[in-house]
Every structure is written in C-alpha cells, then in structure tokens.
Design an enzyme around this catalytic site. Structure first.
Site, PDB file in Angstrom:
ATOM      1  N   HIS A  22      66.354  41.368  86.031  1.00  0.00           N
ATOM      2  CA  HIS A  22      67.415  40.545  86.612  1.00  0.00           C
ATOM      3  C   HIS A  22      68.072  39.730  85.517  1.00  0.00           C
ATOM      4  CE1 HIS A  22      63.773  38.034  86.747  1.00  0.00           C
ATOM      5  NE2 HIS A  22      64.560  36.958  86.712  1.00  0.00           N
ATOM      6  N   HIS A  35      70.208  36.075  84.830  1.00  0.00           N
ATOM      7  CA  HIS A  35      70.613  34.761  85.330  1.00  0.00           C
ATOM      8  C   HIS A  35      72.049  34.487  84.901  1.00  0.00           C
ATOM      9  CE1 HIS A  35      66.587  33.148  86.469  1.00  0.00           C
ATOM     10  NE2 HIS A  35      66.191  34.070  85.594  1.00  0.00           N
TER      11      HIS A  35
END
Length: 136
Positions: free
Chosen positions: A101, A103
């Site tokens: 992932h 940010h």
C-alpha cells in the site's frame, strides 16, 4: 488474487465499508482511519501483494501513476502546502500491514508531522564499497 485473512484485501475489495476516495478495477483509495494529517489516504491494490518485492510490475506502474493523480487532486482540493507519498517494506522499515500500500499524506505548514532520518557520514571508501556491492 485476494488473501482471505488480509484486512487490506477486504478493505480494497469492498468487503468492509470504507471512506472511498477513488476506485477502479485495480485499486481502491481510502481515507486512513488513523491519519497523520487531514486527507491522509491509502492506495490499496485489490489483488494481494505483500510488499514491493512481490507486486506485479504492471500494477506497480499503475500504483505510481495513481499516486501522482491523487497527489494533484488532493493538493488542489485540500489546499495543502506539500505532499508525501510513503511506501514501507518490511517490519524494520515500518510496514505494519503486509499488503502493499502507499500512503498519500497531504502536508500543511505547522502540521507537526515529521518524515525523515538521521543522516550519516560514510567515508569515500565506504561509499565505494557499497556502490561496488550494488553494481556488481
């Protein structure tokens, strides 16, 4: 492929409700539930990859293009003063959920957040040794 016991797989694929900022066939961008700043969001691939070492090259390329698109959109809409895009790999590097992932962190003057490191001062010989290890 989804991983049944992965919380980010469930979030990315809509199995758990989220505050979705953006969605397409490959990704869901959601607002972080413990944000560093106003607008902090996560880019989650719908397919499971534990980290950057495992992610498919095509999906990785799409993730970085999406990060740019979201940074431009969020900077405009949130009037932030800067932007961090952070991607951690491995526990030592700060990864706490082992689903790739990114940010998206809008930055604001005086937001009191710090993303950084303590610079070191390697010798010329140390730099040469490291360069040789990487390039040979």
């Amino acid at each position: 492929m989804k991983k049944d016991d992965c919380i980010f797989c469930k979030l990315a694929n809509g199995d758990i409700p989220t505050n979705t900022v953006y969605e397409d066939d490959d990704f869901r961008v959601i607002m972080d539930m413990s944000p560093a700043t106003k607008g902090h969001s996560l880019i989650l691939p719908k397919e499971h990859f534990s980290n950057i070492y495992e992610i498919d090259d095509e999906i990785a390329g799409k993730a970085f293009k999406l990060a740019k698109k979201m940074a431009i959109l969020m900077t405009d809409k949130l009037s932030c003063d800067g932007f961090n895009i952070v991607q951690n790999n491995g526990e030592t590097a700060g990864q706490t959920v082992f689903h790739f992932h990114m940010h998206l962190i809008p930055r604001y003057k005086d937001d009191n957040q710090k993303i950084g490191w303590n610079p070191t001062e390697p010798s010329s010989d140390e730099l040469k040794e490291i360069l040789d290890r990487i390039t040979k």
